[in-house]
Write a protein that holds these residues in place. Sequence first.
Motif, mmCIF file in Angstrom:
data_model
loop_
_atom_site.group_PDB
_atom_site.id
_atom_site.type_symbol
_atom_site.label_atom_id
_atom_site.label_comp_id
_atom_site.label_asym_id
_atom_site.label_seq_id
_atom_site.Cartn_x
_atom_site.Cartn_y
_atom_site.Cartn_z
ATOM 1 N N PHE A 377 21.498 -23.622 -24.412
ATOM 2 C CA PHE A 377 22.803 -23.223 -24.944
ATOM 3 C C PHE A 377 23.429 -24.353 -25.758
ATOM 4 O O PHE A 377 23.984 -24.131 -26.844
ATOM 5 C CB PHE A 377 23.744 -22.838 -23.806
ATOM 6 C CG PHE A 377 23.439 -21.516 -23.162
ATOM 7 C CD1 PHE A 377 23.035 -20.432 -23.914
ATOM 8 C CD2 PHE A 377 23.573 -21.339 -21.790
ATOM 9 C CE1 PHE A 377 22.762 -19.202 -23.331
ATOM 10 C CE2 PHE A 377 23.300 -20.122 -21.191
ATOM 11 C CZ PHE A 377 22.896 -19.055 -21.964
ATOM 12 N N ALA A 378 23.362 -25.591 -25.240
ATOM 13 C CA ALA A 378 23.968 -26.730 -25.937
ATOM 14 C C ALA A 378 23.292 -26.968 -27.285
ATOM 15 O O ALA A 378 23.963 -27.216 -28.306
ATOM 16 C CB ALA A 378 23.879 -27.982 -25.065
ATOM 17 N N LEU A 379 21.959 -26.902 -27.330
ATOM 18 C CA LEU A 379 21.241 -27.108 -28.590
ATOM 19 C C LEU A 379 21.549 -26.000 -29.596
ATOM 20 O O LEU A 379 21.677 -26.256 -30.802
ATOM 21 C CB LEU A 379 19.739 -27.182 -28.323
ATOM 22 C CG LEU A 379 19.253 -28.407 -27.538
ATOM 23 C CD1 LEU A 379 17.760 -28.306 -27.249
ATOM 24 C CD2 LEU A 379 19.572 -29.694 -28.282
ATOM 25 N N THR A 380 21.674 -24.776 -29.099
ATOM 26 C CA THR A 380 22.038 -23.670 -29.983
ATOM 27 C C THR A 380 23.417 -23.896 -30.595
ATOM 28 O O THR A 380 23.626 -23.684 -31.793
ATOM 29 C CB THR A 380 22.016 -22.337 -29.217
ATOM 30 O OG1 THR A 380 20.722 -22.132 -28.659
ATOM 31 C CG2 THR A 380 22.353 -21.168 -30.135
ATOM 32 N N GLY A 381 24.378 -24.326 -29.760
ATOM 33 C CA GLY A 381 25.711 -24.614 -30.271
ATOM 34 C C GLY A 381 25.708 -25.710 -31.324
ATOM 35 O O GLY A 381 26.433 -25.637 -32.322
ATOM 36 N N LEU A 382 24.865 -26.731 -31.134
ATOM 37 C CA LEU A 382 24.780 -27.821 -32.112
ATOM 38 C C LEU A 382 24.162 -27.363 -33.430
ATOM 39 O O LEU A 382 24.434 -27.947 -34.487
ATOM 40 C CB LEU A 382 23.952 -28.969 -31.524
ATOM 41 C CG LEU A 382 24.616 -29.776 -30.408
ATOM 42 C CD1 LEU A 382 23.620 -30.741 -29.786
ATOM 43 C CD2 LEU A 382 25.835 -30.534 -30.927
ATOM 44 N N ALA A 383 23.342 -26.323 -33.383
ATOM 45 C CA ALA A 383 22.694 -25.841 -34.604
ATOM 46 C C ALA A 383 23.610 -24.977 -35.455
ATOM 47 O O ALA A 383 23.328 -24.754 -36.647
ATOM 48 C CB ALA A 383 21.441 -25.044 -34.236
ATOM 49 N N VAL A 384 24.710 -24.485 -34.892
ATOM 50 C CA VAL A 384 25.573 -23.565 -35.635
ATOM 51 C C VAL A 384 26.324 -24.247 -36.782
ATOM 52 O O VAL A 384 26.366 -23.687 -37.900
ATOM 53 C CB VAL A 384 26.552 -22.845 -34.679
ATOM 54 C CG1 VAL A 384 27.613 -22.080 -35.465
ATOM 55 C CG2 VAL A 384 25.789 -21.884 -33.773
ATOM 56 N N PRO A 385 26.970 -25.421 -36.611
ATOM 57 C CA PRO A 385 27.735 -26.005 -37.735
ATOM 58 C C PRO A 385 26.932 -26.197 -39.012
ATOM 59 O O PRO A 385 27.394 -25.781 -40.088
ATOM 60 C CB PRO A 385 28.252 -27.330 -37.153
ATOM 61 C CG PRO A 385 28.381 -27.046 -35.684
ATOM 62 C CD PRO A 385 27.207 -26.180 -35.353
ATOM 63 N N PRO A 386 25.729 -26.806 -38.974
ATOM 64 C CA PRO A 386 25.004 -26.933 -40.258
ATOM 65 C C PRO A 386 24.586 -25.583 -40.842
ATOM 66 O O PRO A 386 24.570 -25.416 -42.069
ATOM 67 C CB PRO A 386 23.776 -27.781 -39.892
ATOM 68 C CG PRO A 386 23.633 -27.667 -38.404
ATOM 69 C CD PRO A 386 25.014 -27.501 -37.885
ATOM 70 N N THR A 387 24.279 -24.619 -39.985
ATOM 71 C CA THR A 387 23.915 -23.288 -40.479
ATOM 72 C C THR A 387 25.113 -22.603 -41.112
ATOM 73 O O THR A 387 24.989 -21.916 -42.138
ATOM 74 C CB THR A 387 23.359 -22.432 -39.328
ATOM 75 O OG1 THR A 387 22.322 -23.143 -38.649
ATOM 76 C CG2 THR A 387 22.813 -21.118 -39.849
ATOM 77 N N ALA A 388 26.296 -22.773 -40.514
ATOM 78 C CA ALA A 388 27.511 -22.182 -41.077
ATOM 79 C C ALA A 388 27.842 -22.800 -42.437
ATOM 80 O O ALA A 388 28.282 -22.091 -43.360
ATOM 81 C CB ALA A 388 28.672 -22.362 -40.108
ATOM 82 N N ARG A 389 27.632 -24.104 -42.582
ATOM 83 C CA ARG A 389 27.880 -24.744 -43.879
ATOM 84 C C ARG A 389 26.913 -24.199 -44.936
ATOM 85 O O ARG A 389 27.297 -23.965 -46.087
ATOM 86 C CB ARG A 389 27.730 -26.264 -43.755
ATOM 87 C CG ARG A 389 28.849 -26.924 -42.959
ATOM 88 C CD ARG A 389 28.843 -28.433 -43.135
ATOM 89 N NE ARG A 389 27.680 -29.047 -42.516
ATOM 90 C CZ ARG A 389 27.627 -29.479 -41.253
ATOM 91 N NH1 ARG A 389 28.684 -29.347 -40.463
ATOM 92 N NH2 ARG A 389 26.538 -30.046 -40.778
#
Length: 414
Positions: A377-389
């Motif tokens: 879950f933590a790694l997935t959350g960390l992957a969201v900001p660069p994907t959103a950008r």
Amino acid sequence: MTAWLPEGAARRLLAAATLLTMLGYGIYLTAGVLYLTQGLHLPAAEVGLGMSAAGAVSLAAGVPIGHLADRLGARGVYSVTLLLGGLAMAGLCLSRAFWPFLLCATVSAVAQSAGPAARGPLVAKYGGERPAEFRSYLRAVTNLGIAVGALVAAWAVERDTQDAYVLVIAASAVSYGIGAVTAALMPSVPPRLARPGPRWIALRDRPYVALTVLDGLMAVQYRVLTVAVPLWLLERTTAPRWSVSAVMLLNTAIVVCLQVRASRRIDSVPAGAAAFRRAGFAFLLSCVAVSLVSGAPGWLVLVVLLAAVAVHTFGEMWQAAGGFELSFALAPDDAVGQYQGLFGMGLGLGITIGPSVLIALCIDLGRPGWWIVGIGFALTGLAVPPTARWAQRELEHRAVPQPGVVEPQPSPGV
């Protein structure tokens, strides 16, 4: 929007339709399986297979139904999805064998999956400057409706007779029907003209698809409190059986009371992405805490459990609010329904695979499995900001008029 009642007739009608629909859905969630197995005496294996098949079919419904809402008008399409849900519940009252049950379960699952996609343009239209905040309000209403529906269904569960089950399932059908009529009373939203180019633009939007996948992986968390925690408590701890109900009551109460407040500062793409990051760490913390209660005294289990559930629920609200913001902010105005349908597929996928993943890791593997899930879950959350950008850059690029491309103009009277 006030704390309990949204401003404007359209918002209130949409909230009422959502509450009525979720009341009916809450009845089905609570009493449906027992009605089929105890009332109709269908084998549990057949019921499980039928519901899994229905869920698989429903995953593909969101994008085409959302596209219809964009092109034909969201109010009518949304009302039809609620009506289909009511017809499915009515059909269950008459079902006596596997195949009629499978048909009704599939129609119900499709209606439940497609409803939010068809509702997306309505939320975008009447949600004001902050449609994601209004969507958070509707999520609180959703939880309230499901909770009330569960209480209604508890009456049938307590009596455990076929007549009692049929009565509450019929009440579910009526609730869906009234919800459909309520939605039809809303002001109409004109259809949006399609841009030149491919029809299924959401499926071609790679960063948005990537965000959908990440949200789907994170959505496995919705099964933590309903599958992993109850099994863990009953098999690995000395907690009383009523603690399982306490988990759901606490989760529901927090979401109903605080979901809107939790979303107020999540008003941009960076804020939505950051909410996912916070949610991932909250899920990690709660998973570690739950894993440590195995073998602890009963009173300590309860204290740690309720604290972990509260932390998990805040993560759930952050993920939901972040998802609402990103799913609306990163979708083009002329394809909101289609994009909402795609984003909803991630949620459906996570909820579908969640039980098997969590049982295999948290229950079969034990404490290390909880840590693996939390880290995931933590790694997935960390992957969201660069994907959103990445998704935001793609959206801004598509918004720039390309040479030789003429933007569609609305026809007179639209």
